[in-house]
Design an enzyme around this catalytic site. Sequence first.
Site, PDB file in Angstrom:
ATOM      1  CG  ASN A  11      -1.713   1.088   1.493  1.00  0.00           C
ATOM      2  OD1 ASN A  11      -1.737   2.056   0.541  1.00  0.00           O
ATOM      3  ND2 ASN A  11      -2.333   1.376   2.564  1.00  0.00           N
ATOM      4  CE  LYS A  13       0.133   3.223   4.838  1.00  0.00           C
ATOM      5  NZ  LYS A  13       0.064   3.308   6.539  1.00  0.00           N
ATOM      6  CG  HIS A 103      -5.610   2.042   5.443  1.00  0.00           C
ATOM      7  ND1 HIS A 103      -5.294   2.820   6.259  1.00  0.00           N
ATOM      8  CD2 HIS A 103      -4.637   1.088   5.258  1.00  0.00           C
ATOM      9  CE1 HIS A 103      -3.716   2.482   6.579  1.00  0.00           C
ATOM     10  NE2 HIS A 103      -3.673   1.426   5.817  1.00  0.00           N
ATOM     11  CD  GLU A 105      -2.782   5.454   6.939  1.00  0.00           C
ATOM     12  OE1 GLU A 105      -2.714   5.430   5.739  1.00  0.00           O
ATOM     13  OE2 GLU A 105      -1.772   4.839   7.699  1.00  0.00           O
ATOM     14  CD  GLU A 175      -3.337  -2.339   7.180  1.00  0.00           C
ATOM     15  OE1 GLU A 175      -2.201  -2.511   6.600  1.00  0.00           O
ATOM     16  OE2 GLU A 175      -3.801  -1.309   7.356  1.00  0.00           O
ATOM     17  N   GLY A 181       2.952   2.284  10.863  1.00  0.00           N
ATOM     18  CA  GLY A 181       3.847   3.284  10.660  1.00  0.00           C
ATOM     19  C   GLY A 181       4.615   3.579  11.918  1.00  0.00           C
ATOM     20  CB  SER A 221       5.623  -2.095  11.861  1.00  0.00           C
ATOM     21  OG  SER A 221       5.273  -0.566  12.271  1.00  0.00           O
TER      22      SER A 221
HETATM   23  P1  13P Z   1       3.362   0.361   7.907  1.00  0.00           P
HETATM   24  O1  13P Z   1       3.910  -1.077   7.003  1.00  0.00           O
HETATM   25  O2  13P Z   1       4.119   1.493   7.164  1.00  0.00           O
HETATM   26  O3  13P Z   1       3.228   0.283   9.190  1.00  0.00           O
HETATM   27  O4  13P Z   1       1.777   0.582   7.049  1.00  0.00           O
HETATM   28  C1  13P Z   1       1.003  -0.413   7.249  1.00  0.00           C
HETATM   29  C2  13P Z   1      -0.341  -0.078   6.423  1.00  0.00           C
HETATM   30  O5  13P Z   1      -1.007   0.852   6.832  1.00  0.00           O
HETATM   31  C3  13P Z   1      -0.649  -0.597   5.180  1.00  0.00           C
HETATM   32  O6  13P Z   1      -1.849  -0.528   4.744  1.00  0.00           O
END
Ligand code: 13P
Length: 261
Positions: A11, A13, A103, A105, A175, A181, A221
């Site tokens: 992803n 983003k 997601h 976010e 997740e 992150g 992560s």
């Molecule tokens: P990270 O791998 O940067 O922690 O992000 C995970 C994520 O949100 C994937 O959709």
Amino acid sequence: MADRLPLMAGNWKMNLNHVEATGVVQKLAWTLQDKRYDPTKAEVAVIVPYTDLRTVQTLVEGDKLPISYGAQDVSVHVSGAYTGEISVDMLAKLKCKYVVLGHSERRQYHGETDIIVNRKAQRVFRAGMVPIICVGEEWESRRKEGHIPFVLEQLRWCLTDLEDEWMRKLVIAYEPVWAIGSGQVASPEDAQDMCLAIRSYVATHFTQEIADQLRVLYGGSVKANNIRDIMAQPDVDGALVGGASLDPEEFAKIVLFYQEA
Ligand code: 13P
């Protein structure tokens, strides 16, 4: 038990414009080829910004790359006066295979609810694509050990009225919000416990056969140095990778988790 092909989805983003996307996808493809990637051992997908989709499609089709691709969201509406929105038909026309929905976010910054996720999932399936539905708890919920009921409640709404035919193709990504992150990856056992709980929920509310086919991913992560332990868990069928998917060499190592170190 059904054989589930692991899915390693990157992803991106809101990173990498369409020019940068070309370089990253090409480098990923070369690295995978160089390291003798075997598509029967793991599927690889990139989940890119809308503006990169046409470029990625052209590369994948033109060079017959063994890489799936998809979008990070889609409109809940079909078409019409919804300025700024992108429809399922537009994504299907670009031959997207996957659409990520819910997601954390999008839930946090754009008010996406489980009910919206459910409506979008139905549209995505009807348009011939596969949703990757994201669920996951905040730290507070885990601290109080309420994380499993919380996630199953999210699922209850997200999966309402999904047909059995669709459920056979669905991908669910667990997740934990606190692991995204943050560098604070869930332990392989924590990932396993939740992925098993999700599968059991689907067995109870749909059928055991559907649950056996369902791919449940872990995200948060994930890096090349922790993917093997996560993938060693019996109910984890892949990963949704954020930051580490922006570096094609690192991401290739994650995709190739099944090879000897
Ligand atoms: P990270 O791998 O940067 O922690 O992000 C995970 C994520 O949100 C994937 O959709």
